[in-house]
Design an enzyme around this catalytic site. Sequence first.
Site, PDB file in Angstrom:
ATOM      1  N   GLU A 117       7.849  -6.357   1.140  1.00  9.79           N
ATOM      2  CA  GLU A 117       6.231  -6.510   1.998  1.00  9.79           C
ATOM      3  C   GLU A 117       5.323  -7.848   1.672  1.00  9.79           C
ATOM      4  O   GLU A 117       4.904  -8.474   2.569  1.00  9.79           O
ATOM      5  CB  GLU A 117       5.527  -5.164   1.662  1.00  9.79           C
ATOM      6  CG  GLU A 117       6.073  -4.125   2.252  1.00  9.79           C
ATOM      7  CD  GLU A 117       5.975  -3.936   3.735  1.00  9.79           C
ATOM      8  OE1 GLU A 117       5.278  -4.820   4.219  1.00  9.79           O
ATOM      9  OE2 GLU A 117       6.503  -2.889   4.223  1.00  9.79           O
ATOM     10  N   SER A 128     -10.259   5.438  -4.647  1.00  6.67           N
ATOM     11  CA  SER A 128     -11.268   6.409  -4.856  1.00  6.67           C
ATOM     12  C   SER A 128     -10.735   7.654  -5.783  1.00  6.67           C
ATOM     13  O   SER A 128     -11.586   8.125  -6.718  1.00  6.67           O
ATOM     14  CB  SER A 128     -11.218   7.227  -3.288  1.00  6.67           C
ATOM     15  OG  SER A 128     -10.188   7.718  -2.975  1.00  6.67           O
ATOM     16  N   ARG A 183       0.854   9.624   5.750  1.00  2.00           N
ATOM     17  CA  ARG A 183       1.241   8.293   6.254  1.00  2.00           C
ATOM     18  C   ARG A 183       2.394   7.803   5.855  1.00  2.00           C
ATOM     19  O   ARG A 183       2.430   6.490   5.939  1.00  2.00           O
ATOM     20  CB  ARG A 183       0.003   7.357   6.071  1.00  2.00           C
ATOM     21  CG  ARG A 183      -1.461   7.804   6.304  1.00  2.00           C
ATOM     22  CD  ARG A 183      -2.589   6.773   6.110  1.00  2.00           C
ATOM     23  NE  ARG A 183      -4.088   7.088   5.933  1.00  2.00           N
ATOM     24  CZ  ARG A 183      -4.592   7.590   6.949  1.00  2.00           C
ATOM     25  NH1 ARG A 183      -3.866   7.429   8.290  1.00  2.00           N
ATOM     26  NH2 ARG A 183      -5.970   8.054   7.026  1.00  2.00           N
ATOM     27  N   ARG A 214     -10.849  10.454   1.965  1.00  2.00           N
ATOM     28  CA  ARG A 214     -10.921  11.037   3.139  1.00  2.00           C
ATOM     29  C   ARG A 214     -12.447  11.514   3.412  1.00  2.00           C
ATOM     30  O   ARG A 214     -12.877  11.545   4.684  1.00  2.00           O
ATOM     31  CB  ARG A 214      -9.851  12.027   3.112  1.00  2.00           C
ATOM     32  CG  ARG A 214      -8.480  11.741   2.823  1.00  2.00           C
ATOM     33  CD  ARG A 214      -7.645  11.468   4.086  1.00  2.00           C
ATOM     34  NE  ARG A 214      -6.616  10.394   3.775  1.00  2.00           N
ATOM     35  CZ  ARG A 214      -5.373  10.724   3.527  1.00  2.00           C
ATOM     36  NH1 ARG A 214      -5.036  11.786   3.638  1.00  2.00           N
ATOM     37  NH2 ARG A 214      -4.322   9.729   3.198  1.00  2.00           N
ATOM     38  N   LYS A 234       0.828  -1.276  -0.157  1.00  2.00           N
ATOM     39  CA  LYS A 234       0.034   0.051   0.071  1.00  2.00           C
ATOM     40  C   LYS A 234       1.109   1.209   0.051  1.00  2.00           C
ATOM     41  O   LYS A 234       1.695   1.352   0.871  1.00  2.00           O
ATOM     42  CB  LYS A 234      -0.992   0.118   1.338  1.00  2.00           C
ATOM     43  CG  LYS A 234      -1.914   1.105   1.301  1.00  2.00           C
ATOM     44  CD  LYS A 234      -2.878   0.919   2.310  1.00  2.00           C
ATOM     45  CE  LYS A 234      -3.834   2.028   2.548  1.00  2.00           C
ATOM     46  NZ  LYS A 234      -4.811   1.929   3.769  1.00  2.00           N
ATOM     47  N   TYR A 262     -15.244   0.685  -6.891  1.00  2.00           N
ATOM     48  CA  TYR A 262     -16.635   1.294  -6.650  1.00  2.00           C
ATOM     49  C   TYR A 262     -17.752   0.897  -7.581  1.00  2.00           C
ATOM     50  O   TYR A 262     -18.922   1.240  -7.495  1.00  2.00           O
ATOM     51  CB  TYR A 262     -16.534   2.888  -6.277  1.00  2.00           C
ATOM     52  CG  TYR A 262     -15.575   2.801  -5.166  1.00  2.00           C
ATOM     53  CD1 TYR A 262     -15.817   2.674  -3.883  1.00  2.00           C
ATOM     54  CD2 TYR A 262     -13.991   3.305  -5.113  1.00  2.00           C
ATOM     55  CE1 TYR A 262     -14.989   2.719  -2.908  1.00  2.00           C
ATOM     56  CE2 TYR A 262     -13.227   3.274  -4.128  1.00  2.00           C
ATOM     57  CZ  TYR A 262     -13.648   3.147  -2.681  1.00  2.00           C
ATOM     58  OH  TYR A 262     -12.777   3.335  -1.822  1.00  2.00           O
ATOM     59  N   LYS A 309      -2.214  -1.654  -3.918  1.00  2.00           N
ATOM     60  CA  LYS A 309      -3.183  -0.333  -3.850  1.00  2.00           C
ATOM     61  C   LYS A 309      -2.245   0.777  -3.842  1.00  2.00           C
ATOM     62  O   LYS A 309      -1.257   0.934  -3.224  1.00  2.00           O
ATOM     63  CB  LYS A 309      -3.946  -0.519  -2.373  1.00  2.00           C
ATOM     64  CG  LYS A 309      -4.802   0.820  -2.239  1.00  2.00           C
ATOM     65  CD  LYS A 309      -5.302   0.531  -0.873  1.00  2.00           C
ATOM     66  CE  LYS A 309      -6.419   1.428  -0.560  1.00  2.00           C
ATOM     67  NZ  LYS A 309      -6.825   1.452   0.649  1.00  2.00           N
TER      68      LYS A 309
HETATM   69  C1  PBG Z   1      -6.951   3.365   5.291  1.00  3.04           C
HETATM   70  C2  PBG Z   1      -7.707   3.325   4.125  1.00  3.04           C
HETATM   71  C3  PBG Z   1      -7.527   4.359   3.145  1.00  3.04           C
HETATM   72  C4  PBG Z   1      -8.162   3.585   1.886  1.00  3.04           C
HETATM   73  C5  PBG Z   1      -8.567   2.167   2.409  1.00  3.04           C
HETATM   74  N1  PBG Z   1      -8.310   2.035   3.679  1.00  3.04           N
HETATM   75  C6  PBG Z   1      -6.919   5.623   3.227  1.00  3.04           C
HETATM   76  C7  PBG Z   1      -5.549   5.864   3.479  1.00  3.04           C
HETATM   77  O1  PBG Z   1      -4.711   4.753   3.718  1.00  3.04           O
HETATM   78  O2  PBG Z   1      -5.070   6.951   3.546  1.00  3.04           O
HETATM   79  C8  PBG Z   1      -8.280   4.525   0.642  1.00  3.04           C
HETATM   80  C9  PBG Z   1      -9.114   3.611  -0.244  1.00  3.04           C
HETATM   81  C10 PBG Z   1      -9.642   4.530  -1.260  1.00  3.04           C
HETATM   82  O3  PBG Z   1      -9.021   5.741  -1.555  1.00  3.04           O
HETATM   83  O4  PBG Z   1     -10.444   4.085  -2.315  1.00  3.04           O
HETATM   84  N2  PBG Z   1      -7.214   2.263   6.232  1.00  3.04           N
END
Ligand code: PBG
Length: 323
Positions: free
Chosen positions: A230, A271, A214, A203, A193, A310, A245
């Site tokens: 990882e 997203s 993060r 968000r 990730k 989605y 991701k």
């Molecule tokens: C955090 C989490 C995030 C997403 C899924 N789980 C946001 C992040 O890590 O900042 C993002 C999913 C998306 O953008 O569709 N637990």
Amino acid sequence: MERPRRLRATPAMRRLVAQTRVAAADLVLPVFVREGASEPRPIATMPGVVQHSRDSLLKAAVEAVEAGVGGLMIFGVPEHRDATGTGATDPRGVLNVAIADVVAEVGDATVVMADLCLDEFTDHGHCGVLDDRGRVDNDRTLERYAEMALAQAAAGAHVVGPSGMMDGQVAAIRSALDSVDAIDVAVLAYAVKYASAFFEPFRAAVESTLDGDRRTYQQDPANAREAMREVRLDVAEGADLVMIKPASGYLDIVRLVADSVDVPVVAYQVSGEYAMVEHAAAAGAIDRDSVIMESLTSIRRAGADIVLTYWATEVATRLRAST
Ligand code: PBG
């Protein structure tokens, strides 16, 4: 002369020789459920996606299952947050209640997955608990993740999806699950990730309180080799499926992982990938439906067996109509 065009001459020929297919069963629908909502609330950054109420979540789950979608990934948005994210482990917390609701409604017909992370439940918005200097405390977070896994398993989740990028999270969760004999609960590890700007629209979906970023736990977009490390660790710790991701900007990583593991490979079309298409389509710049199918085909072609998107219900419905 060689004539590659011969195999492109008709729709039937193109269909016959298509090397990559997108099927409804490969798609997983991420859903948001908002504590205290009495009806679905639109998410401004993600046109067409909502924060569900308890009731509307069940309707969306039934609709997805009827369309043939392979699974659901549930995210909870609580009313109240605190330093350690107690809402995540409370059996009456929004996510655990939603898991139980969805399992009762469609649990025999689909795979119910739960996001296993603290960021929606902490008042500071980080994916873990903080130490006294404000840094994310990896090992204390593992204890919370283990508790969260137990709460989600008790609620009936088939799959838990740790998305916090803490070191050792898969092992901690696996051993917690095994300690209560929840041996059939699978771990979908968000193994790779990236600290991605493509998560921005999410968000708003979870009303994130994060101030900062993060980058001390999610990966640097510059790095590929680290992704392999990882994945190796997560598989060794017992991951049943591994995720990359975001998807579209990281198809090279999807391919690298797909070529190196013997567990299913999952990619999350996040997203920002969704929002870019929806906003560009609304502006008349692209043909929405074609771009959606092309994006999913590309993610599958890169080596993902399963895609979180989605658009899962919509695409599954369209695929059903065309076959
Ligand atoms: C955090 C989490 C995030 C997403 C899924 N789980 C946001 C992040 O890590 O900042 C993002 C999913 C998306 O953008 O569709 N637990």
